[in-house]
Structure formats: C-alpha cells, structure tokens
Design a protein around this motif. Structure first.
Motif, PDB file in Angstrom:
ATOM      1  N   ARG A  30      38.882  40.493  51.825  1.00  0.00           N
ATOM      2  CA  ARG A  30      39.394  41.228  50.674  1.00  0.00           C
ATOM      3  C   ARG A  30      38.246  41.530  49.714  1.00  0.00           C
ATOM      4  O   ARG A  30      37.176  40.951  49.808  1.00  0.00           O
ATOM      5  CB  ARG A  30      40.475  40.439  49.955  1.00  0.00           C
ATOM      6  N   SER A  33      35.940  40.140  43.169  1.00  0.00           N
ATOM      7  CA  SER A  33      35.318  40.500  41.891  1.00  0.00           C
ATOM      8  C   SER A  33      34.255  39.452  41.546  1.00  0.00           C
ATOM      9  O   SER A  33      34.238  38.351  42.102  1.00  0.00           O
ATOM     10  CB  SER A  33      36.359  40.576  40.774  1.00  0.00           C
ATOM     11  N   SER A  35      34.097  37.852  38.805  1.00  0.00           N
ATOM     12  CA  SER A  35      34.757  36.689  38.197  1.00  0.00           C
ATOM     13  C   SER A  35      35.408  35.799  39.257  1.00  0.00           C
ATOM     14  O   SER A  35      35.415  34.576  39.118  1.00  0.00           O
ATOM     15  CB  SER A  35      35.775  37.110  37.144  1.00  0.00           C
ATOM     16  N   ASP A  36      35.950  36.399  40.331  1.00  0.00           N
ATOM     17  CA  ASP A  36      36.500  35.585  41.429  1.00  0.00           C
ATOM     18  C   ASP A  36      35.417  34.685  42.016  1.00  0.00           C
ATOM     19  O   ASP A  36      35.646  33.503  42.270  1.00  0.00           O
ATOM     20  CB  ASP A  36      37.052  36.473  42.550  1.00  0.00           C
ATOM     21  N   ARG A  38      32.518  33.763  40.584  1.00  0.00           N
ATOM     22  CA  ARG A  38      32.083  32.751  39.616  1.00  0.00           C
ATOM     23  C   ARG A  38      33.071  31.595  39.577  1.00  0.00           C
ATOM     24  O   ARG A  38      32.666  30.424  39.563  1.00  0.00           O
ATOM     25  CB  ARG A  38      31.938  33.370  38.225  1.00  0.00           C
ATOM     26  N   ASN A  39      34.376  31.899  39.569  1.00  0.00           N
ATOM     27  CA  ASN A  39      35.387  30.841  39.569  1.00  0.00           C
ATOM     28  C   ASN A  39      35.281  29.987  40.828  1.00  0.00           C
ATOM     29  O   ASN A  39      35.389  28.763  40.762  1.00  0.00           O
ATOM     30  CB  ASN A  39      36.783  31.441  39.451  1.00  0.00           C
ATOM     31  N   ARG A  58      30.674  42.960  33.968  1.00  0.00           N
ATOM     32  CA  ARG A  58      32.083  42.860  33.566  1.00  0.00           C
ATOM     33  C   ARG A  58      32.794  41.960  34.572  1.00  0.00           C
ATOM     34  O   ARG A  58      32.557  42.026  35.774  1.00  0.00           O
ATOM     35  CB  ARG A  58      32.727  44.241  33.563  1.00  0.00           C
ATOM     36  N   ASP A  59      33.723  41.159  34.096  1.00  0.00           N
ATOM     37  CA  ASP A  59      34.387  40.164  34.942  1.00  0.00           C
ATOM     38  C   ASP A  59      35.115  40.751  36.140  1.00  0.00           C
ATOM     39  O   ASP A  59      35.072  40.197  37.216  1.00  0.00           O
ATOM     40  CB  ASP A  59      35.362  39.331  34.121  1.00  0.00           C
ATOM     41  N   LYS A  60      35.819  41.828  35.960  1.00  0.00           N
ATOM     42  CA  LYS A  60      36.615  42.368  37.063  1.00  0.00           C
ATOM     43  C   LYS A  60      35.847  43.365  37.923  1.00  0.00           C
ATOM     44  O   LYS A  60      36.408  43.998  38.800  1.00  0.00           O
ATOM     45  CB  LYS A  60      37.904  43.007  36.540  1.00  0.00           C
ATOM     46  N   GLN A  61      34.552  43.476  37.666  1.00  0.00           N
ATOM     47  CA  GLN A  61      33.704  44.358  38.472  1.00  0.00           C
ATOM     48  C   GLN A  61      33.628  43.807  39.895  1.00  0.00           C
ATOM     49  O   GLN A  61      33.497  42.605  40.100  1.00  0.00           O
ATOM     50  CB  GLN A  61      32.314  44.421  37.850  1.00  0.00           C
ATOM     51  N   ASP A  62      33.719  44.695  40.877  1.00  0.00           N
ATOM     52  CA  ASP A  62      33.620  44.262  42.271  1.00  0.00           C
ATOM     53  C   ASP A  62      32.258  43.661  42.552  1.00  0.00           C
ATOM     54  O   ASP A  62      31.241  44.105  42.019  1.00  0.00           O
ATOM     55  CB  ASP A  62      33.831  45.444  43.230  1.00  0.00           C
TER      56      ASP A  62
END
Length: 80
Positions: A30, A33, A35-36, A38-39, A58-62
C-alpha cells in the motif's frame, strides 16, 4: 533527534536493525505516508531516526522512492 538514546543498531550478524524495521513497513503493498513510516519507526524503537528532509515534510505526504532512499542512507550513516 535531540536527546535520543540510540540503541545498538547492528545485530550479531552485522545487519542494521533500523533498516530492517524500515524495510518491513516499506515493502507492504500500500501507499505509505511519511507520518505512517515515522510512527512505525517510533513503535519499532527507532524514534527520531530520520533525516532532516523527513522532519520538514508534510505528515500525510507520500513516502516516495527518493525519500525512502535518503532515509535508508541516513540510517546506515548512524551505524557505530
């Protein structure tokens, strides 16, 4: 990354464990992002181990291939 205690990054075989964690998430089927990732890295015990370009994104940047390559190179550079 300030004030982070770095755990040993290499296993007994000399494999970079942070890179292994990164690739486990990156290899899924899939779109991920920044942020995904980093988490995921934080939950894997590698919190704060990302290059400045990731901190500025930006966090939601792919997470693009180019960004992933920069991140992996950065993780290899942290080996002690």
């Amino acid at each position: 990354m300030n004030n982070i205690q770095y755990q040993e990054m290499l296993d007994a075989d000399g494999q970079n464990l942070a890179v292994r964690s990164f690739l486990l998430m990156y290899s899924c089927d899939r779109v991920i992002s920044i942020s995904d990732m980093r988490n995921h890295m934080e939950m894997s015990g590698w919190g704060g181990m990302w290059p400045e370009v990731v901190s500025a994104a930006r966090d939601k940047q792919d997470l693009t291939k180019a960004c992933a390559q920069v991140w992996i190179r950065y993780l290899f550079s942290l080996e002690v």
